[in-house]
Design an enzyme around this catalytic site. Structure first.
Site, PDB file in Angstrom:
ATOM      1  N   GLU A  41       0.836  -1.201   0.000  1.00  0.00           N
ATOM      2  CA  GLU A  41       0.000   0.000   0.000  1.00  0.00           C
ATOM      3  C   GLU A  41       0.876   1.259   0.000  1.00  0.00           C
ATOM      4  O   GLU A  41       1.853   1.346   0.732  1.00  0.00           O
ATOM      5  CB  GLU A  41      -0.901  -0.022   1.232  1.00  0.00           C
ATOM      6  CG  GLU A  41      -1.842   1.149   1.367  1.00  0.00           C
ATOM      7  CD  GLU A  41      -2.742   1.032   2.590  1.00  0.00           C
ATOM      8  OE1 GLU A  41      -3.702   1.819   2.699  1.00  0.00           O
ATOM      9  OE2 GLU A  41      -2.490   0.150   3.451  1.00  0.00           O
ATOM     10  N   LYS A 112      -9.294   2.656  -2.610  1.00  0.00           N
ATOM     11  CA  LYS A 112      -9.643   1.999  -1.351  1.00  0.00           C
ATOM     12  C   LYS A 112     -11.056   2.386  -0.933  1.00  0.00           C
ATOM     13  O   LYS A 112     -11.422   3.563  -0.941  1.00  0.00           O
ATOM     14  CB  LYS A 112      -8.635   2.414  -0.268  1.00  0.00           C
ATOM     15  CG  LYS A 112      -8.695   1.621   1.026  1.00  0.00           C
ATOM     16  CD  LYS A 112      -7.505   2.000   1.902  1.00  0.00           C
ATOM     17  CE  LYS A 112      -7.440   1.188   3.179  1.00  0.00           C
ATOM     18  NZ  LYS A 112      -6.219   1.502   3.971  1.00  0.00           N
ATOM     19  N   CYS A 148      -5.580  -3.000   1.663  1.00  0.00           N
ATOM     20  CA  CYS A 148      -5.499  -3.184   3.119  1.00  0.00           C
ATOM     21  C   CYS A 148      -6.864  -3.422   3.772  1.00  0.00           C
ATOM     22  O   CYS A 148      -7.399  -4.514   3.709  1.00  0.00           O
ATOM     23  CB  CYS A 148      -4.774  -2.000   3.754  1.00  0.00           C
ATOM     24  SG  CYS A 148      -4.092  -2.401   5.398  1.00  0.00           S
ATOM     25  N   SER A 186      -0.101  -2.999   6.972  1.00  0.00           N
ATOM     26  CA  SER A 186      -0.729  -3.446   8.215  1.00  0.00           C
ATOM     27  C   SER A 186       0.332  -3.498   9.311  1.00  0.00           C
ATOM     28  O   SER A 186       1.224  -4.338   9.275  1.00  0.00           O
ATOM     29  CB  SER A 186      -1.350  -4.832   8.018  1.00  0.00           C
ATOM     30  OG  SER A 186      -1.897  -5.317   9.213  1.00  0.00           O
TER      31      SER A 186
END
Length: 554
Positions: A41, A112, A148, A186
């Site tokens: 990401e 996203k 994510c 993450s």
């Protein structure tokens, strides 16, 4: 389809450096015959960019970097994370985005949908959520691109936060995705790797679709990203796994996979490696090459010194003992032995004479008043001043050595032992510090040595700040085994004092006293250096408690 997961360590804002690293991994993957190379990401900008996004030039430069990157991509496709402009109003200015690139062109962009805004995340501050997401054709297959949070199912979030399920949206109908890709940043905390593994495994199994997950690795400010990228088949079987806490290029043929797995790390080993990675990256990414810290002979400074050596090498660590008239010979000897075992530079700068000058200067204004914590704090601040002087003179970054238990209840001195550039173990409870010390001493290969590096006396003697005769921590605090239970339940689990008493059967007066100390010392923590986050709730960006407030639980 042969997929390569480029698990890279990016630096926030280093657009040129991040793109160079993407290209390096891309070329290696292309040589290995990959069809598609996947990056984490926001690989171009680094994650999290936070208020760099308020600089419009930064976003424009990131888009230019994306175009320049695209011009160097050939037949092997690349999936890269970046920041995209949102042309529609009303709405936020930007999208958290992923670009699919092939043959010099951006062939698809996806945004996203689920924007985490809790704990350490604040994405709703900057980004507009995607309203839709369609699969993308690639070499005869339909692939679903997610970012994510889009893949975190309700069962694995603290509470139900979202009405939408982006994965289900991508799989709906005859034209649904045949493979789900997730580019992620993450962050790590204790136990996170197991939570993530089970979540991804359940997701692949539930939807009967292969799942490719590429996570960021490295430290950015307080956050540590563990990597641990993974590939699952449609039955939820783990096919391949990248390294943990280091960069890796994982190439997997989804049609004929060969198992590439790593033995899971024990929790204390993972904690150690996370702290080493976070310390190294914070130091290097902030432009420092070396560090300095005070060595008291106690367990906290010993563990911090060991982490610093593991991160930066013994030649880049300086330890300083600053004894006073209250320092025991044993503490000085323990500090000397630790420095010798680590092979670091060790200096002794006594503070007794300086302390006498301070007391003499304040003699008249303090006349008639008994000595108390004021004089204790003066000693800590003398030490902080000396360490900052060494930091300035030699260009070292100063590491603080206080643990989470002390920071929680304010058993630390502003502008004294709290002075520094990075609080390495400030999210590690005292009881866990002892576990770390034993791991460092006994785990093979942690630090090259012929014998345990941390002196046994540092592990066994009663902890003490040594700011007055015969002082121990337990003069002021309950045993750390008790304190850490209260701390975990109040700070990390958000339990009330009443709930803690019910669950632990501890004395109610003690519990309420500790809870009150935690609340009253928020002002200290607001002035502390950044601390490396390794628990579910650190004293940092994920905990935003007002300083001036009067709420007292009934």
């Amino acid at each position: 389809m042969k997929v390569a997961l480029a698990q890279i360590n990016t630096t926030v804002g280093d657009l040129r450096g991040n793109c160079a690293k993407i290209l390096e991994f891309y070329r290696r993957a292309a040589e290995a015959g990959a069809t598609l190379v996947v990056t984490p990401e926001m690989a171009i900008t680094g994650y999290p960019p936070r208020d760099l996004l308020a600089k419009r030039r930064f976003v424009a430069d990131n888009l230019r970097a994306l175009e320049e990157l695209a011009g160097q991509i050939g037949e092997t496709a690349l999936l890269a994370g970046y920041v995209e402009l949102n042309p529609l109003r009303p709405g936020k200015e930007y999208f958290n985005a992923a670009a699919l690139i092939r043959d010099g062109k951006i062939v698809a962009k996806r945004f996203k949908a689920l924007l985490p805004t809790y704990d350490v995340f604040d994405e709703d501050r900057y980004f507009q959520p995607a309203e839709s997401n369609e699969p993308v054709p690639l070499d005869g297959r339909r692939i679903g691109l997610t970012i994510c949070e889009d893949i975190w199912t309700q069962d694995y979030l603290p509470t139900r936060l979202y009405q939408r399920n982006p994965v289900e949206d991508l799989l709906r109908g005859e034209g649904g995705a045949q493979i789900i890709f997730n580019i992620s940043a993450s962050p790590y905390h204790l136990g996170k790797e197991n939570i993530r593994l089970h979540m991804l495994q359940a997701e692949a199994k539930k939807y009967r679709v292969p799942l490719v997950y590429c996570n960021l690795v490295g430290g950015n400010d307080e956050l540590i990203f563990d990597g641990n990228s993974m590939v699952f088949d449609a039955s939820g079987n783990l096919l391949a796994q990248a390294a943990i806490f280091r960069e890796d290029l994982l190439v997997v043929d989804l049609d004929a996979p060969r198992s590439t797995l790593h033995a899971p790390l024990a929790p204390i080993a993972a904690l150690h490696d996370a702290l080493v990675l976070g310390l190294r990256d914070y130091t290097v990414k902030c432009g420092f090459k070396s560090v300095v810290l005070g060595l008291s002979g106690g367990i906290d400074s010993a563990v911090t010194a060991c982490l610093a050596v593991a991160a930066l090498g013994s030649e880049n660590v300086m330890g300083v003992s600053m004894p006073s008239q209250f320092s025991s010979k044993g503490s000085i000897d323990d500090a000397r032995e630790l420095a010798k075992n680590l092979g670091i530079r060790w200096e002794v700068i006594p503070i007794q004479d300086v302390f006498h000058v301070y007391r003499a200067a304040c003699k008249e204004v303090f006349k008639g008043l008994p000595e108390d914590t004021t004089e204790e704090n003066i000693q800590a601040r003398i030490r902080g001043t000396i360490l900052m002087a060494l930091s300035n003179k030699f260009g070292h970054m100063l590491l603080t050595t206080g643990n989470k238990s002390e920071l929680a209840v304010g058993y630390c001195t502003l502008y004294g032992d709290m002075a520094g550039g990075l609080a390495v173990i400030a999210d590690v409870p005292k009881t866990m510090i002892y576990q770390l010390a034993r791991y460092i001493n006994h785990a093979p290969g942690v630090i090259n040595r012929q014998r345990p590096v941390i002196p046994e006396a540092s592990l066994t003697k009663p902890p003490s700040a040594e700011l007055r005769p015969n002082q121990t921590d337990q003069d002021t605090l309950p045993p750390y085994e008790t304190l850490d239970v209260i701390l975990r339940k109040y700070v990390e689990e958000s339990k009330s004092a009443a709930e803690i008493v019910t669950e632990t059967k501890l004395d109610e007066k003690l519990v309420r006293e500790i809870v009150r100390k935690i609340d009253l010392n928020e002002y200290k923590r607001k002035q502390a250096p950044p601390c490396l986050r390794v628990t579910t709730k650190a004293f940092g960006i994920g905990r935003r408690v007002p300083i001036a407030q009067r709420y007292v639980e009934r």
